[in-house]
Design a protein around this motif. Structure first.
Motif, PDB file in Angstrom:
ATOM      1  N   GLU A  34       0.873  -1.171   0.000  1.00 63.99           N
ATOM      2  CA  GLU A  34       0.000   0.000   0.000  1.00 63.99           C
ATOM      3  C   GLU A  34       0.904   1.212   0.000  1.00 63.99           C
ATOM      4  OE1 GLU A  34      -3.925  -1.390   2.503  1.00 63.99           O
ATOM      5  OE2 GLU A  34      -2.413  -0.190   3.520  1.00 63.99           O
ATOM      6  N   VAL A  35       0.487   2.238  -0.704  1.00 62.03           N
ATOM      7  CA  VAL A  35       1.218   3.497  -0.754  1.00 62.03           C
ATOM      8  C   VAL A  35       0.354   4.522  -0.030  1.00 62.03           C
ATOM      9  CG1 VAL A  35       2.195   5.249  -2.266  1.00 62.03           C
ATOM     10  CG2 VAL A  35       2.258   2.840  -2.945  1.00 62.03           C
ATOM     11  N   ARG A  36       0.915   5.098   1.031  1.00 63.47           N
ATOM     12  CA  ARG A  36       0.138   5.987   1.891  1.00 63.47           C
ATOM     13  C   ARG A  36       0.796   7.349   2.030  1.00 63.47           C
ATOM     14  NH1 ARG A  36      -0.848   2.031   7.100  1.00 63.47           N
ATOM     15  NH2 ARG A  36      -1.730   0.257   5.957  1.00 63.47           N
ATOM     16  N   SER A  37      -0.046   8.302   2.344  1.00 66.50           N
ATOM     17  CA  SER A  37       0.394   9.618   2.790  1.00 66.50           C
ATOM     18  C   SER A  37      -0.424   9.894   4.037  1.00 66.50           C
ATOM     19  CB  SER A  37       0.147  10.682   1.726  1.00 66.50           C
ATOM     20  OG  SER A  37       0.585  11.936   2.188  1.00 66.50           O
ATOM     21  N   GLY A  38       0.264   9.981   5.159  1.00 63.89           N
ATOM     22  CA  GLY A  38      -0.459  10.052   6.431  1.00 63.89           C
ATOM     23  C   GLY A  38      -1.146   8.728   6.660  1.00 63.89           C
ATOM     24  N   SER A  39      -2.428   8.760   6.954  1.00 64.90           N
ATOM     25  CA  SER A  39      -3.168   7.515   7.165  1.00 64.90           C
ATOM     26  C   SER A  39      -4.027   7.142   5.956  1.00 64.90           C
ATOM     27  CB  SER A  39      -4.053   7.637   8.408  1.00 64.90           C
ATOM     28  OG  SER A  39      -4.991   8.675   8.216  1.00 64.90           O
ATOM     29  N   GLU A  40      -3.930   7.921   4.888  1.00 63.58           N
ATOM     30  CA  GLU A  40      -4.744   7.671   3.697  1.00 63.58           C
ATOM     31  C   GLU A  40      -3.988   6.825   2.683  1.00 63.58           C
ATOM     32  OE1 GLU A  40      -7.247  10.134   0.327  1.00 63.58           O
ATOM     33  OE2 GLU A  40      -6.657  11.110   2.179  1.00 63.58           O
ATOM     34  N   VAL A  41      -4.661   5.770   2.179  1.00 63.89           N
ATOM     35  CA  VAL A  41      -4.078   4.900   1.153  1.00 63.89           C
ATOM     36  C   VAL A  41      -4.365   5.504  -0.216  1.00 63.89           C
ATOM     37  CG1 VAL A  41      -4.121   2.603   0.115  1.00 63.89           C
ATOM     38  CG2 VAL A  41      -4.354   2.857   2.601  1.00 63.89           C
ATOM     39  N   TYR A  42      -3.292   5.775  -0.967  1.00 65.22           N
ATOM     40  CA  TYR A  42      -3.447   6.340  -2.309  1.00 65.22           C
ATOM     41  C   TYR A  42      -3.412   5.262  -3.383  1.00 65.22           C
ATOM     42  CZ  TYR A  42      -3.263  11.151  -0.774  1.00 65.22           C
ATOM     43  OH  TYR A  42      -3.569  12.359  -0.199  1.00 65.22           O
ATOM     44  N   TYR A  43      -2.557   4.272  -3.205  1.00 72.03           N
ATOM     45  CA  TYR A  43      -2.432   3.189  -4.178  1.00 72.03           C
ATOM     46  C   TYR A  43      -2.280   1.881  -3.429  1.00 72.03           C
ATOM     47  CZ  TYR A  43      -0.968   7.168  -7.032  1.00 72.03           C
ATOM     48  OH  TYR A  43      -0.894   8.382  -7.654  1.00 72.03           O
ATOM     49  N   ARG A  44      -2.716   0.803  -4.081  1.00 72.55           N
ATOM     50  CA  ARG A  44      -2.548  -0.538  -3.534  1.00 72.55           C
ATOM     51  C   ARG A  44      -2.270  -1.444  -4.723  1.00 72.55           C
ATOM     52  NH1 ARG A  44      -7.161  -1.055  -0.739  1.00 72.55           N
ATOM     53  NH2 ARG A  44      -6.151  -0.487   1.205  1.00 72.55           N
ATOM     54  N   GLY A  45      -1.223  -2.257  -4.624  1.00 70.45           N
ATOM     55  CA  GLY A  45      -0.937  -3.142  -5.744  1.00 70.45           C
ATOM     56  C   GLY A  45       0.294  -3.983  -5.542  1.00 70.45           C
ATOM     57  N   GLU A  46       0.743  -4.578  -6.650  1.00 66.19           N
ATOM     58  CA  GLU A  46       1.872  -5.500  -6.661  1.00 66.19           C
ATOM     59  C   GLU A  46       3.120  -4.786  -7.155  1.00 66.19           C
ATOM     60  OE1 GLU A  46       3.192  -9.439  -9.172  1.00 66.19           O
ATOM     61  OE2 GLU A  46       1.068  -9.053  -8.875  1.00 66.19           O
ATOM     62  N   VAL A  47       4.222  -5.007  -6.466  1.00 68.66           N
ATOM     63  CA  VAL A  47       5.495  -4.398  -6.862  1.00 68.66           C
ATOM     64  C   VAL A  47       5.938  -5.013  -8.189  1.00 68.66           C
ATOM     65  CG1 VAL A  47       7.936  -4.128  -6.263  1.00 68.66           C
ATOM     66  CG2 VAL A  47       6.189  -3.947  -4.482  1.00 68.66           C
ATOM     67  N   ARG A  48       6.256  -4.163  -9.150  1.00 68.13           N
ATOM     68  CA  ARG A  48       6.735  -4.617 -10.453  1.00 68.13           C
ATOM     69  C   ARG A  48       8.235  -4.396 -10.585  1.00 68.13           C
ATOM     70  NH1 ARG A  48       4.209  -8.247 -11.844  1.00 68.13           N
ATOM     71  NH2 ARG A  48       4.796  -8.018 -13.995  1.00 68.13           N
ATOM     72  N   ASP A  49       8.754  -3.332  -9.964  1.00 70.26           N
ATOM     73  CA  ASP A  49      10.182  -3.023 -10.058  1.00 70.26           C
ATOM     74  C   ASP A  49      10.535  -2.028  -8.961  1.00 70.26           C
ATOM     75  OD1 ASP A  49      12.735  -3.158 -11.041  1.00 70.26           O
ATOM     76  OD2 ASP A  49      12.319  -2.091 -12.898  1.00 70.26           O
ATOM     77  N   THR A  50      11.809  -1.992  -8.601  1.00 71.09           N
ATOM     78  CA  THR A  50      12.286  -1.008  -7.629  1.00 71.09           C
ATOM     79  C   THR A  50      13.576  -0.387  -8.129  1.00 71.09           C
ATOM     80  OG1 THR A  50      13.596  -2.613  -6.363  1.00 71.09           O
ATOM     81  CG2 THR A  50      11.317  -2.294  -5.660  1.00 71.09           C
ATOM     82  N   ALA A  51      13.808   0.841  -7.734  1.00 74.21           N
ATOM     83  CA  ALA A  51      15.059   1.544  -8.022  1.00 74.21           C
ATOM     84  C   ALA A  51      15.496   2.221  -6.727  1.00 74.21           C
ATOM     85  CB  ALA A  51      14.861   2.565  -9.136  1.00 74.21           C
ATOM     86  N   PRO A  52      16.163   1.469  -5.845  1.00 76.01           N
ATOM     87  CA  PRO A  52      16.545   2.019  -4.546  1.00 76.01           C
ATOM     88  C   PRO A  52      17.389   3.289  -4.648  1.00 76.01           C
ATOM     89  CG  PRO A  52      16.830  -0.353  -4.555  1.00 76.01           C
ATOM     90  CD  PRO A  52      16.524   0.058  -5.965  1.00 76.01           C
ATOM     91  N   GLY A  53      18.252   3.360  -5.642  1.00 74.72           N
ATOM     92  CA  GLY A  53      19.088   4.549  -5.813  1.00 74.72           C
ATOM     93  C   GLY A  53      18.282   5.795  -6.136  1.00 74.72           C
ATOM     94  N   LEU A  54      17.140   5.607  -6.761  1.00 75.71           N
ATOM     95  CA  LEU A  54      16.252   6.721  -7.104  1.00 75.71           C
ATOM     96  C   LEU A  54      15.148   6.906  -6.071  1.00 75.71           C
ATOM     97  CD1 LEU A  54      15.779   6.013 -10.921  1.00 75.71           C
ATOM     98  CD2 LEU A  54      17.322   7.667  -9.851  1.00 75.71           C
ATOM     99  N   GLY A  55      15.017   5.943  -5.159  1.00 74.50           N
ATOM    100  CA  GLY A  55      13.936   6.018  -4.174  1.00 74.50           C
ATOM    101  C   GLY A  55      12.576   5.850  -4.816  1.00 74.50           C
ATOM    102  N   THR A  56      12.501   4.960  -5.819  1.00 73.05           N
ATOM    103  CA  THR A  56      11.270   4.790  -6.583  1.00 73.05           C
ATOM    104  C   THR A  56      10.852   3.330  -6.630  1.00 73.05           C
ATOM    105  OG1 THR A  56      11.890   6.668  -7.971  1.00 73.05           O
ATOM    106  CG2 THR A  56      10.185   5.221  -8.833  1.00 73.05           C
ATOM    107  N   VAL A  57       9.546   3.111  -6.532  1.00 73.89           N
ATOM    108  CA  VAL A  57       8.949   1.783  -6.646  1.00 73.89           C
ATOM    109  C   VAL A  57       7.873   1.866  -7.714  1.00 73.89           C
ATOM    110  CG1 VAL A  57       7.615   0.011  -5.437  1.00 73.89           C
ATOM    111  CG2 VAL A  57       9.332   1.318  -4.198  1.00 73.89           C
ATOM    112  N   TRP A  58       7.834   0.883  -8.609  1.00 78.32           N
ATOM    113  CA  TRP A  58       6.763   0.806  -9.598  1.00 78.32           C
ATOM    114  C   TRP A  58       5.817  -0.294  -9.169  1.00 78.32           C
ATOM    115  CZ3 TRP A  58      11.674   2.114 -10.887  1.00 78.32           C
ATOM    116  CH2 TRP A  58      11.835   3.252 -11.689  1.00 78.32           C
TER     117      TRP A  58
END
Length: 82
Positions: A34-58
């Motif tokens: 789940e992707v949240r801001s505060g206590s609100e869920v903005y997105y929910r789904g399956e991780v497809r890819d990550t880029a730790p150096g960029l701080g990004t998750v798809w």
């Protein structure tokens, strides 16, 4: 004579709770988040890819099926048990 079974008491297990991901290196493709801001869920789904150096998750969103890039600077990531 047929054996009579007594109904067992149903066990009540606590629903599994989401756990905050503080380092995106800890999540892998196929994890559900789940992707949240505060206590609100903005997105929910399956991780497809990550880029730790960029701080990004798809993720592939559960509802729409669209692919979304999420910055860990803007949101918190929570791993959902399968």
């Amino acid at each position: 004579m047929p054996a009579v079974s007594t109904p067992s008491t149903p066990t009540r297990s606590k629903p599994a709770r989401a756990k905050r991901v503080r380092n995106i290196r800890a999540i892998r493709r196929g994890d559900h988040v789940e992707v949240r801001s505060g206590s609100e869920v903005y997105y929910r789904g399956e991780v497809r890819d990550t880029a730790p150096g960029l701080g990004t998750v798809w993720i592939r969103e559960d509802d729409a099926g669209t692919r979304t890039a999420v910055s860990v600077e803007d949101f918190t990531i929570w791993k959902i048990p399968a």
